[in-house]
Design a protein around this motif. Sequence first.
Motif, PDB file in Angstrom:
ATOM      1  N   GLY A 121       0.693  -0.847  -0.393  1.00  0.00           N
ATOM      2  CA  GLY A 121       0.101  -0.138  -0.195  1.00  0.00           C
ATOM      3  C   GLY A 121       0.917   1.192  -0.040  1.00  0.00           C
ATOM      4  O   GLY A 121       0.201   2.991   0.551  1.00  0.00           O
ATOM      5  N   GLY A 168       2.228   2.583  -2.096  1.00  0.00           N
ATOM      6  CA  GLY A 168       1.894   3.287  -3.688  1.00  0.00           C
ATOM      7  C   GLY A 168       0.333   3.565  -3.589  1.00  0.00           C
ATOM      8  O   GLY A 168       0.397   4.267  -4.789  1.00  0.00           O
ATOM      9  N   ALA A 169      -0.285   3.469  -3.017  1.00  0.00           N
ATOM     10  CA  ALA A 169      -1.890   3.590  -3.155  1.00  0.00           C
ATOM     11  C   ALA A 169      -1.845   5.262  -2.704  1.00  0.00           C
ATOM     12  O   ALA A 169      -2.248   5.790  -3.597  1.00  0.00           O
ATOM     13  N   ASP A 170      -1.737   5.899  -1.576  1.00  0.00           N
ATOM     14  CA  ASP A 170      -2.048   7.399  -0.794  1.00  0.00           C
ATOM     15  C   ASP A 170      -0.672   7.370  -0.527  1.00  0.00           C
ATOM     16  O   ASP A 170      -0.437   7.650   0.427  1.00  0.00           O
ATOM     17  N   CYS A 192       7.125  12.685  -7.119  1.00  0.00           N
ATOM     18  CA  CYS A 192       6.285  11.645  -8.261  1.00  0.00           C
ATOM     19  C   CYS A 192       5.639  12.073  -9.438  1.00  0.00           C
ATOM     20  O   CYS A 192       5.702  13.172  -9.812  1.00  0.00           O
ATOM     21  N   THR A 236       3.672  -1.169 -17.418  1.00  0.00           N
ATOM     22  CA  THR A 236       3.455  -0.456 -16.146  1.00  0.00           C
ATOM     23  C   THR A 236       2.934   0.583 -15.550  1.00  0.00           C
ATOM     24  O   THR A 236       4.154   1.302 -16.246  1.00  0.00           O
ATOM     25  N   VAL A 286       2.747   2.330 -12.144  1.00  0.00           N
ATOM     26  CA  VAL A 286       3.386   2.612 -11.193  1.00  0.00           C
ATOM     27  C   VAL A 286       4.955   2.982 -10.809  1.00  0.00           C
ATOM     28  O   VAL A 286       5.976   2.676 -11.252  1.00  0.00           O
ATOM     29  N   ALA A 342       5.763   5.955  -4.980  1.00  0.00           N
ATOM     30  CA  ALA A 342       5.614   5.274  -3.468  1.00  0.00           C
ATOM     31  C   ALA A 342       6.094   6.069  -2.006  1.00  0.00           C
ATOM     32  O   ALA A 342       6.692   7.598  -2.497  1.00  0.00           O
ATOM     33  N   PRO A 364       4.160  -4.064  -8.597  1.00  0.00           N
ATOM     34  CA  PRO A 364       2.974  -2.694  -8.318  1.00  0.00           C
ATOM     35  C   PRO A 364       2.010  -3.027  -7.937  1.00  0.00           C
ATOM     36  O   PRO A 364       1.540  -2.322  -6.970  1.00  0.00           O
ATOM     37  N   ARG A 380       0.653  -0.453  -4.927  1.00  0.00           N
ATOM     38  CA  ARG A 380      -0.656   0.176  -4.470  1.00  0.00           C
ATOM     39  C   ARG A 380      -1.626  -1.123  -3.910  1.00  0.00           C
ATOM     40  O   ARG A 380      -2.590  -0.538  -3.393  1.00  0.00           O
ATOM     41  N   ALA A 398      -3.401  -3.770  -4.072  1.00  0.00           N
ATOM     42  CA  ALA A 398      -4.278  -3.743  -4.865  1.00  0.00           C
ATOM     43  C   ALA A 398      -5.937  -4.798  -4.992  1.00  0.00           C
ATOM     44  O   ALA A 398      -5.177  -5.756  -3.578  1.00  0.00           O
ATOM     45  N   THR A 448      -2.363  -3.810   5.184  1.00  0.00           N
ATOM     46  CA  THR A 448      -1.231  -2.799   4.779  1.00  0.00           C
ATOM     47  C   THR A 448      -0.475  -1.552   4.805  1.00  0.00           C
ATOM     48  O   THR A 448      -0.802  -1.693   7.035  1.00  0.00           O
TER      49      THR A 448
END
Length: 608
Positions: A147, A149-151, A217, A233, A235, A238, A536, A540, A542, A608
Amino acid sequence: MLLKLMTALALMAAPAQAVGPPALPGLGTLVDEHVTAVMAEDKVPGVAVTVVAGGERVVHQGYGWADAERRVPVDPESTRFLIGSETKLFTAQAALQLVDAGRLDLDADVNTYLKSFRIVDAYPGRPVTLRHLLTHTAGFDEDYVVGSGADVLPLGEALAAHQPARVRPPGTGVSYSNYGVALAGYLVQVVSGMPFEKYVERQVFQPLGMDDSVIACGGLHGTKAYLVDGTPTAVDCADFAASGAGPASTAADMAVYLQAQVSRDARLGPGVAAEMQRRQYSEHPSLAGMGFMWEERPYKGHRLLFKGGDMPGMHSYMFLLPEQGIGVHVMSNGDGTARHGLDGFALVEKIIDRYLPGSAPPEVTALAGASSRAYEGWYRSSGVSRGSLLKVRALTDTPVQVTAAADGSVVTTGLGGGEKRWIQFEPGVFQQEGGWSRIAFPEPGQLALGGQTVVFDRIGWLEHSWLHLGLLAWAVPASVIAVIAYPVALAVRRMRGRVMHGPWAWRLAAWLGGVAVTVFVAGFGSLLADEGRALPLVLRGAPVLIGLLVLATLAVALAVALLAGAVLAWLRRWWSPWARAGYTLVTTGVVAFAVVAVLYNFVGPPYT
């Protein structure tokens, strides 16, 4: 300043630098032939290579495609690549600038500078220092990935929210730590009073004219990263940008930085390049070690410094031969079939073999009367996380085996290849028979290999991956049997008009446990088969990954229930003896999986 004085003394004690690099006739042809052949063989879409020597770029070339779909060629002047952990060089440089300015102390407790959170005092009297952070010796577990790279959080918030455990006393073993270097970047931010990204832009990039480099980023500008099968990809960032999760640059900008390191340019900061390149830590004086973020990777008697970077679909390699004044940089925008882009080590070794004089490995004399039995056992890399999902790498990485010989030598299996024999020439220090490599046992139960950013810790047989793989080998067929057998048995009974006797809920639990194990192993196994595609999803957080981890957690809960059910089934004589035996078989399979799931951190929440 203290840093200037230390640098001056180090330079006085060091061998004189070569006046100039050796002649490199035909180097361009060598690079062209090597790169084009490897790109074709490994299916790498795009590559940029720079070689600097004598203050000049003697090779500076792009190959292949920056965007394979639109057929946009790689331009070494303008094509941006993710540089990953090469960013750590910028972080070290920034921190050392502030050491020189007297605003940071290499050997002070980092908590001296932290305001919003503190590093846990896990080893009283042995605090984490900036020196530890810049040599990967702080002792942190590498355990925050899912996680990230998600937020993407601001640097300080991410560090405060996701502090890993300290798993070894600082200074007792090198173990690569993204968290530790990100923390060094945060110290730069705290004492400079400006965001880390802004500091690097002003004090690292601008003095060198690196105008096409970004720390924040989203700086790829259309350049794509490609996985093993050639699919792109997306991504590209992060948490912990200071460790390399997101920064991007061009071959031209990185060539400028490479040349600045080769020439020890004062624009990097007074004495900073020399301090970065000087050995700052080693497990033993006979082993190669670490500079400040530079890794010593000696090759055939030549001191070679290395820093690499890896992100999904992008890989970079930076090398210095400081005594010869040569630098090599390689960037790739695809994993290729070899999964690491175009291998920079293969290229730089080919350059050394052709242009630098070779020599034989140093001769060592076996230590008379020495014993090596204390070093026998299985050893696992410290790079394997203890507290995160990435511990799963231990399932696929066979531990190193050390076997003692009667003459005091040891034989290793799994250390950089197959079986190798090592001659003990000092107590606990060994050199590869007929080779250059050296190993040592600097701490009880610890194996160190020169030129690595990990040590290897001895493990017991209960921790061996073969045992855990054996549990999975039992869990999977037992679970598949449950998935198939229970519906079939139910259907047959209904066709024959028979009533199912005994509590049906326990059988349903067994079927659900089998489904959870089967789906998890199939799904997670497919991710492990292609790490480039899996990473990735991990970064993320996912839904497919989180769903699999929820299934693993459910399987563990069901395993507990099934154990109780198996005991009750035999005590209360539920079902026929064959049915009870089948139920017990399924239970042991689900329990075997549950043991592995707990050991390898598949169980949550949180996930995460």
